[in-house]
Design a protein around this motif. Structure first.
Motif, PDB file in Angstrom:
ATOM      1  N   LEU A  45       0.859  -1.183   0.000  1.00  0.00           N
ATOM      2  CA  LEU A  45       0.000   0.000   0.000  1.00  0.00           C
ATOM      3  C   LEU A  45       0.891   1.227   0.000  1.00  0.00           C
ATOM      4  O   LEU A  45       1.943   1.229   0.647  1.00  0.00           O
ATOM      5  CB  LEU A  45      -0.886  -0.004   1.241  1.00  0.00           C
ATOM      6  N   TYR A  46       0.466   2.257  -0.718  1.00  0.00           N
ATOM      7  CA  TYR A  46       1.252   3.486  -0.800  1.00  0.00           C
ATOM      8  C   TYR A  46       0.410   4.694  -0.417  1.00  0.00           C
ATOM      9  O   TYR A  46      -0.810   4.686  -0.533  1.00  0.00           O
ATOM     10  CB  TYR A  46       1.773   3.694  -2.225  1.00  0.00           C
ATOM     11  N   LEU A  47       1.111   5.741   0.017  1.00  0.00           N
ATOM     12  CA  LEU A  47       0.462   7.031   0.220  1.00  0.00           C
ATOM     13  C   LEU A  47       1.426   8.098  -0.281  1.00  0.00           C
ATOM     14  O   LEU A  47       2.468   8.326   0.341  1.00  0.00           O
ATOM     15  CB  LEU A  47       0.117   7.270   1.685  1.00  0.00           C
ATOM     16  N   GLN A  48       1.083   8.699  -1.399  1.00  0.00           N
ATOM     17  CA  GLN A  48       1.858   9.811  -1.918  1.00  0.00           C
ATOM     18  C   GLN A  48       1.331  11.090  -1.290  1.00  0.00           C
ATOM     19  O   GLN A  48       0.157  11.412  -1.447  1.00  0.00           O
ATOM     20  CB  GLN A  48       1.741   9.890  -3.443  1.00  0.00           C
ATOM     21  N   MET A  49       2.192  11.777  -0.577  1.00  0.00           N
ATOM     22  CA  MET A  49       1.785  12.983   0.143  1.00  0.00           C
ATOM     23  C   MET A  49       2.493  14.183  -0.471  1.00  0.00           C
ATOM     24  O   MET A  49       3.724  14.261  -0.435  1.00  0.00           O
ATOM     25  CB  MET A  49       2.137  12.853   1.623  1.00  0.00           C
ATOM     26  N   ASN A  50       1.721  15.084  -1.025  1.00  0.00           N
ATOM     27  CA  ASN A  50       2.256  16.287  -1.654  1.00  0.00           C
ATOM     28  C   ASN A  50       1.780  17.531  -0.919  1.00  0.00           C
ATOM     29  O   ASN A  50       0.813  17.479  -0.146  1.00  0.00           O
ATOM     30  CB  ASN A  50       1.797  16.348  -3.113  1.00  0.00           C
ATOM     31  N   SER A  51       2.453  18.629  -1.161  1.00  0.00           N
ATOM     32  CA  SER A  51       2.085  19.912  -0.541  1.00  0.00           C
ATOM     33  C   SER A  51       1.866  19.752   0.956  1.00  0.00           C
ATOM     34  O   SER A  51       0.856  20.200   1.510  1.00  0.00           O
ATOM     35  CB  SER A  51       0.815  20.465  -1.194  1.00  0.00           C
ATOM     36  N   LEU A  52       2.820  19.128   1.594  1.00  0.00           N
ATOM     37  CA  LEU A  52       2.675  18.822   3.017  1.00  0.00           C
ATOM     38  C   LEU A  52       2.597  20.090   3.853  1.00  0.00           C
ATOM     39  O   LEU A  52       3.264  21.104   3.569  1.00  0.00           O
ATOM     40  CB  LEU A  52       3.824  17.941   3.485  1.00  0.00           C
ATOM     41  N   LYS A  53       1.784  20.007   4.898  1.00  0.00           N
ATOM     42  CA  LYS A  53       1.584  21.114   5.819  1.00  0.00           C
ATOM     43  C   LYS A  53       2.064  20.697   7.198  1.00  0.00           C
ATOM     44  O   LYS A  53       2.144  19.511   7.521  1.00  0.00           O
ATOM     45  CB  LYS A  53       0.100  21.486   5.884  1.00  0.00           C
ATOM     46  N   ILE A  54       2.345  21.687   8.029  1.00  0.00           N
ATOM     47  CA  ILE A  54       2.799  21.399   9.386  1.00  0.00           C
ATOM     48  C   ILE A  54       1.776  20.531  10.112  1.00  0.00           C
ATOM     49  O   ILE A  54       2.150  19.626  10.873  1.00  0.00           O
ATOM     50  CB  ILE A  54       3.063  22.707  10.145  1.00  0.00           C
ATOM     51  N   GLU A  55       0.508  20.764   9.847  1.00  0.00           N
ATOM     52  CA  GLU A  55      -0.540  19.993  10.525  1.00  0.00           C
ATOM     53  C   GLU A  55      -0.645  18.550  10.040  1.00  0.00           C
ATOM     54  O   GLU A  55      -1.435  17.769  10.584  1.00  0.00           O
ATOM     55  CB  GLU A  55      -1.902  20.692  10.388  1.00  0.00           C
ATOM     56  N   ASP A  56       0.134  18.187   9.044  1.00  0.00           N
ATOM     57  CA  ASP A  56       0.196  16.785   8.628  1.00  0.00           C
ATOM     58  C   ASP A  56       1.159  15.972   9.491  1.00  0.00           C
ATOM     59  O   ASP A  56       1.242  14.751   9.351  1.00  0.00           O
ATOM     60  CB  ASP A  56       0.643  16.678   7.160  1.00  0.00           C
ATOM     61  N   THR A  57       1.872  16.654  10.370  1.00  0.00           N
ATOM     62  CA  THR A  57       2.792  15.963  11.271  1.00  0.00           C
ATOM     63  C   THR A  57       2.036  14.966  12.135  1.00  0.00           C
ATOM     64  O   THR A  57       1.067  15.331  12.813  1.00  0.00           O
ATOM     65  CB  THR A  57       3.526  16.974  12.160  1.00  0.00           C
ATOM     66  N   ALA A  58       2.468  13.712  12.092  1.00  0.00           N
ATOM     67  CA  ALA A  58       1.768  12.651  12.819  1.00  0.00           C
ATOM     68  C   ALA A  58       2.516  11.337  12.620  1.00  0.00           C
ATOM     69  O   ALA A  58       3.408  11.239  11.767  1.00  0.00           O
ATOM     70  CB  ALA A  58       0.340  12.502  12.314  1.00  0.00           C
ATOM     71  N   VAL A  59       2.113  10.362  13.402  1.00  0.00           N
ATOM     72  CA  VAL A  59       2.513   8.990  13.119  1.00  0.00           C
ATOM     73  C   VAL A  59       1.461   8.408  12.178  1.00  0.00           C
ATOM     74  O   VAL A  59       0.263   8.477  12.467  1.00  0.00           O
ATOM     75  CB  VAL A  59       2.612   8.139  14.395  1.00  0.00           C
TER      76      VAL A  59
END
Length: 116
Positions: A78-92
């Motif tokens: 399984l994949y998750l491509q994460m673009n335009s990351l924001k500070i609020e995306d910080t997480a486990v």
């Protein structure tokens, strides 16, 4: 039983990209729905994106248009491509799968830290 191992987390600047992977092993033939969840510091675990065995996808409003979930059934990954990351995306970020017996399995998580 299904075992899940996530990888690809790390430190990235805001606006950057990361690609998470989740490798499944064990009774993978029984896997149905696969999903990514995340848990930020001091918050509960939330669904980020899910994908069914037929490829139907759903996303949390917070990541729509920025994240893309995909799966390679031949590689049981399984994949998750994460673009335009924001500070609020910080997480486990956790990988989760449901099998045909309605059992849910979880990985141990991979930390994503987005800096300003």
């Amino acid at each position: 039983q299904v075992q899940l191992v996530e990888s690809g987390g790390g430190l990235v600047q805001a606006g950057g990209s990361l690609r998470l992977s989740c490798a499944a092993s064990g009774n993978t033939v029984s896997i149905h729905t696969m999903a990514w969840y995340r848990q930020a510091p001091g918050k509960g675990r939330e669904l980020v994106a899910g994908i069914s065995s037929t490829g139907s996808r759903n996303y949390a409003d917070a990541v729509k248009g920025r994240f893309i979930i995909s799966r390679d059934n031949a590689k049981n990954t399984l994949y998750l491509q994460m673009n335009s990351l924001k500070i609020e995306d910080t997480a486990v970020y956790y990988c989760s799968v449901d099998d045909s017996y309605l059992r849910t399995y979880w990985g141990k998580g991979t930390l994503v830290t987005v800096s300003s």
